[in-house]
Scaffold this motif. Structure first.
Motif, mmCIF file in Angstrom:
data_model
loop_
_atom_site.group_PDB
_atom_site.id
_atom_site.type_symbol
_atom_site.label_atom_id
_atom_site.label_comp_id
_atom_site.label_asym_id
_atom_site.label_seq_id
_atom_site.Cartn_x
_atom_site.Cartn_y
_atom_site.Cartn_z
ATOM 1 N N GLY A 338 0.805 -1.213 0.000
ATOM 2 C CA GLY A 338 0.000 0.000 0.000
ATOM 3 C C GLY A 338 0.837 1.262 0.000
ATOM 4 N N VAL A 339 1.904 1.285 0.810
ATOM 5 C CA VAL A 339 2.768 2.463 0.844
ATOM 6 C C VAL A 339 3.490 2.627 -0.492
ATOM 7 N N ARG A 340 3.900 1.517 -1.090
ATOM 8 C CA ARG A 340 4.563 1.612 -2.399
ATOM 9 C C ARG A 340 3.595 2.151 -3.453
ATOM 10 N N ALA A 341 2.339 1.749 -3.390
ATOM 11 C CA ALA A 341 1.342 2.280 -4.317
ATOM 12 C C ALA A 341 1.141 3.783 -4.089
ATOM 13 N N ALA A 342 1.145 4.202 -2.834
ATOM 14 C CA ALA A 342 1.024 5.629 -2.536
ATOM 15 C C ALA A 342 2.217 6.403 -3.091
ATOM 16 N N ALA A 343 3.403 5.793 -3.005
ATOM 17 C CA ALA A 343 4.601 6.442 -3.537
ATOM 18 C C ALA A 343 4.503 6.664 -5.038
ATOM 19 N N GLU A 344 3.853 5.754 -5.732
ATOM 20 C CA GLU A 344 3.673 5.923 -7.174
ATOM 21 C C GLU A 344 2.752 7.097 -7.488
ATOM 22 N N THR A 345 1.895 7.446 -6.524
ATOM 23 C CA THR A 345 0.957 8.551 -6.729
ATOM 24 C C THR A 345 1.551 9.894 -6.331
ATOM 25 N N VAL A 346 2.190 9.958 -5.158
ATOM 26 C CA VAL A 346 2.657 11.256 -4.641
ATOM 27 C C VAL A 346 4.162 11.437 -4.745
ATOM 28 N N GLY A 347 4.883 10.376 -5.070
ATOM 29 C CA GLY A 347 6.332 10.466 -5.185
ATOM 30 C C GLY A 347 7.046 9.863 -4.001
ATOM 31 N N LEU A 348 8.098 9.085 -4.271
ATOM 32 C CA LEU A 348 8.828 8.405 -3.208
ATOM 33 C C LEU A 348 9.452 9.388 -2.231
ATOM 34 N N HIS A 349 9.965 10.518 -2.731
ATOM 35 C CA HIS A 349 10.632 11.460 -1.837
ATOM 36 C C HIS A 349 9.668 12.031 -0.800
ATOM 37 N N ARG A 350 8.406 12.233 -1.182
ATOM 38 C CA ARG A 350 7.429 12.746 -0.220
ATOM 39 C C ARG A 350 7.053 11.669 0.800
ATOM 40 N N ILE A 351 6.973 10.431 0.366
ATOM 41 C CA ILE A 351 6.694 9.327 1.293
ATOM 42 C C ILE A 351 7.814 9.218 2.321
ATOM 43 N N ARG A 352 9.044 9.236 1.858
ATOM 44 C CA ARG A 352 10.181 9.112 2.778
ATOM 45 C C ARG A 352 10.235 10.287 3.752
ATOM 46 N N ALA A 353 9.973 11.493 3.249
ATOM 47 C CA ALA A 353 10.041 12.676 4.115
ATOM 48 C C ALA A 353 8.976 12.664 5.205
ATOM 49 N N ALA A 354 7.858 11.979 4.957
ATOM 50 C CA ALA A 354 6.753 11.967 5.927
ATOM 51 C C ALA A 354 7.034 11.082 7.133
ATOM 52 N N ARG A 355 7.976 10.163 7.024
ATOM 53 C CA ARG A 355 8.342 9.264 8.137
ATOM 54 C C ARG A 355 7.132 8.496 8.664
ATOM 55 N N HIS A 356 6.407 7.878 7.764
ATOM 56 C CA HIS A 356 5.276 7.065 8.200
ATOM 57 C C HIS A 356 5.762 5.895 9.058
ATOM 58 N N ARG A 357 4.880 5.379 9.898
ATOM 59 C CA ARG A 357 5.259 4.405 10.919
ATOM 60 C C ARG A 357 4.535 3.083 10.730
ATOM 61 N N VAL A 358 5.189 2.018 11.189
ATOM 62 C CA VAL A 358 4.534 0.717 11.309
ATOM 63 C C VAL A 358 4.764 0.235 12.736
ATOM 64 N N GLU A 359 3.672 -0.017 13.435
ATOM 65 C CA GLU A 359 3.749 -0.482 14.818
ATOM 66 C C GLU A 359 3.873 -2.000 14.848
ATOM 67 N N HIS A 360 4.792 -2.489 15.660
ATOM 68 C CA HIS A 360 5.028 -3.912 15.949
ATOM 69 C C HIS A 360 5.862 -4.605 14.870
ATOM 70 N N ALA A 361 5.371 -4.679 13.636
ATOM 71 C CA ALA A 361 6.161 -5.196 12.503
ATOM 72 C C ALA A 361 6.964 -6.430 12.909
ATOM 73 N N GLU A 362 6.310 -7.433 13.445
ATOM 74 C CA GLU A 362 7.027 -8.570 14.020
ATOM 75 C C GLU A 362 7.474 -9.598 12.975
ATOM 76 N N MET A 363 6.603 -9.926 12.030
ATOM 77 C CA MET A 363 6.922 -10.985 11.071
ATOM 78 C C MET A 363 7.422 -10.361 9.769
ATOM 79 N N LEU A 364 8.717 -10.148 9.720
ATOM 80 C CA LEU A 364 9.352 -9.515 8.567
ATOM 81 C C LEU A 364 10.157 -10.532 7.772
#
Length: 543
Positions: A338-364
């Protein structure tokens, strides 16, 4: 800023953990910020102009901890209410319920927390009939330790019309999903403003006593309510001594109007526990492959890729931080896609600058770890989860099988990939315990996932600030906010760079500020004082 915060304070005669000077023994605080760190001899120049001089008597001064994932009111209710985390058997838990009900005669709804049937020899939660008997027929809400399922009495269910028709309702078993959320809302609605304030003060007071200077409140409509959230932020901002509170409100954002409402609530972001899935303990974490102890079950998906993309896109355009709760590997994949799809819409640099979070992220997996790095996602994680449920005989292994369980919580891989880490407790799921959290990361039950004490300490101090977009805090250097704690501790050690955990070095030539020995048998440091923005919020009573 108050007159007290304008004061100049000199702390001297200890050890100051500062990258500005690895040998610092003194620090000056002015106007709520660190003004200087340095040696004992140089401190003499500041003594005459200081409003207060504190003799550290050999104590250690460090940045205050940031707990990046807390449920404050629930933590306070666990501190002031019924805590079943120490119950060793089902019978003991029911006895505690009976005793609590007998002493809390004025409560409209009895509230408890912390049971874990996986630890009981009976291997099952209490039945509704057992709870009805233990409470004398009164309403009782009793969430499991992971807070993703709960048992409740018949009297409480009677307060929720239509609950039997909601997903997650079971005739005589733990409630999950929508049924659980509805029952939790009914239980929390019974809490009076006075009870809520008492609980919030208790939680913030406990945090301050542990050297925690900032907590990230992870709230949302499925967890608490707006009144609880805004009351907590008002309490923290109202002048009472205590930690800073950074608020996150977990509600989907579709556009600027939604984003504006999130800001009006006082939230930094539409993040925290915006649920993509549930938890492993409750079999609701969303998996690619079925649970080992529940054949055919793969958990619960609350959001799909399109919903994640829409939320991240709207938040990014509005300049708002987004975030999600994702534990299972399928849920983490949904977030990444989902985040990668958002990056295709608004641009990767804006996604990275926003510092979005993922809580727990246990099974990577290696692929999702790489994606976190690519997308600039912060992993807000809880090392105490591994300490509580990891290992070949732990809950993770029972749910997933030992091989899959060993892949969980790969902190070293995240750091190697350059993924920002912020440590927290998810209290009351696991207790507020910052040094225990650092130790849990350094002595992860799976050795290849271990990180150095220094890296873990950074994730629990500076990492929490960075997760909110602040790069100028969480470290004791001139100009940084004066958020620090003073500790009574044993010898300070420096980990050797060629061996993260197994060997230790006390060689001062390393030029690395020392930290306490957190080996499995070492006592944890004791907090003597906590200061937030130059204001003392906790002093340990004389012993």
């Amino acid at each position: 800023m108050t007159e007290r915060e304008h004061r100049t304070v000199l702390l001297r005669g200890g050890d100051v953990h500062s990258p500005a000077d690895p040998f610092a023994t003194a620090m000056v605080v002015e106007r709520g910020h660190v003004a200087w760190v340095g040696s004992e001899g140089a401190a003499d120049a500041f003594a005459s102009g200081a409003d207060e001089v504190i003799d550290l008597e050999g104590a250690l001064v460090t940045p205050a901890f940031t707990d990046a994932h807390v449920h404050t009111t629930a933590t306070g209710l666990a501190l002031t209410g019924l805590d079943l985390s120490a119950a060793a058997t089902l019978g003991e838990a029911l006895a505690l319920v009976r005793r609590f009900a007998a002493t809390r005669t004025a409560d409209r709804v009895l509230l408890g927390h912390g049971w874990d049937a996986a630890r009981w020899p009976e291997g099952r939660p209490p039945t509704r009939a057992e709870l009805d008997e233990a409470t004398g027929g009164r309403p009782l809400y009793l969430p499991r330790v992971d807070v993703h399922s709960a048992v409740a009495t018949s009297a409480l269910l009677d307060l929720v019309p239509g609950v039997t028709d909601l997903p997650g309702h079971r005739a005589d078993g733990p409630l999950t999903g929508a049924a659980h959320h509805a029952v939790r809302a009914a239980a929390h609605a019974s809490i009076t403003p006075a009870q809520r304030t008492e609980a919030q003060r208790a939680a913030l007071g406990r945090a301050a006593s542990l050297g925690i200077g900032t907590v990230h409140e992870c709230a949302g409509p499925d967890i608490s309510d707006e009144a609880d959230f805004t009351a907590l932020l008002a309490l923290a901002a109202g002048g009472e001594p205590g930690p800073r509170v950074v608020g996150y409100w977990a509600e989907p954002v579709a556009g600027e109007e939604d984003a504006r409402r999130i800001r009006e609530l006082g939230a930094l972001g539409a993040a925290g526990d915006l649920f993509v899935d549930g938890s492993l303990g409750s079999h609701t974490a969303c998996l690619h492959e079925p649970y080992a102890d529940a054949p055919g079950a793969t958990g619960t998906a609350h959001l799909d890729t399109a919903a994640v993309a829409a939320h991240v896109t709207a938040c990014t355009r509005a300049g708002l931080q987004a975030g999600f709760h994702a534990i299972g590997d399928a849920a983490v994949s949904t977030v990444v896609d989902g985040v990668r799809a958002a990056a295709e819409t608004v641009g990767l640099h804006r996604i990275r600058a926003a510092r979005h979070r993922v809580e727990h992220a246990e099974m990577l997996t290696p692929e999702t770890v790489a994606a976190f790095a690519e997308l600039g996602l912060t992993a807000s994680v809880q090392p105490a989860f591994d300490a509580a449920w990891g290992g070949d005989d732990g809950m993770y292994a029972r749910r997933l099988g030992a091989d899959r369980a060993r892949t969980l919580n790969p902190y070293a891989a995240l750091l190697r990939a350059g993924v920002p880490l912020a440590f927290g407790s998810d209290s009351p799921v696991t207790p507020l315990d910052p040094w225990g959290t650092v130790r849990a990361a350094a002595f992860h039950r799976t050795p290849e996932h271990r990180v150095s004490v220094r890296a873990a300490f950074t994730a629990h101090t500076r990492g929490g600030w960075r997760a909110t977009g602040r790069d100028d805090a969480g470290v004791l250097v001139p100009g940084a906010p004066a958020d620090f704690a003073v500790w009574r501790t044993g010898d300070l050690v420096v980990q050797a760079p060629d061996d993260r955990v197994a060997r230790w070095s006390t060689d001062p030539r390393s030029g690395t500020p020392g930290l306490p020995d957190l080996g499995p048998d070492a006592p944890l440091p004791v907090c003597l004082r906590t200061v937030v923005g130059g204001r003392t919020v906790y002093v340990r009573p004389n012993e």
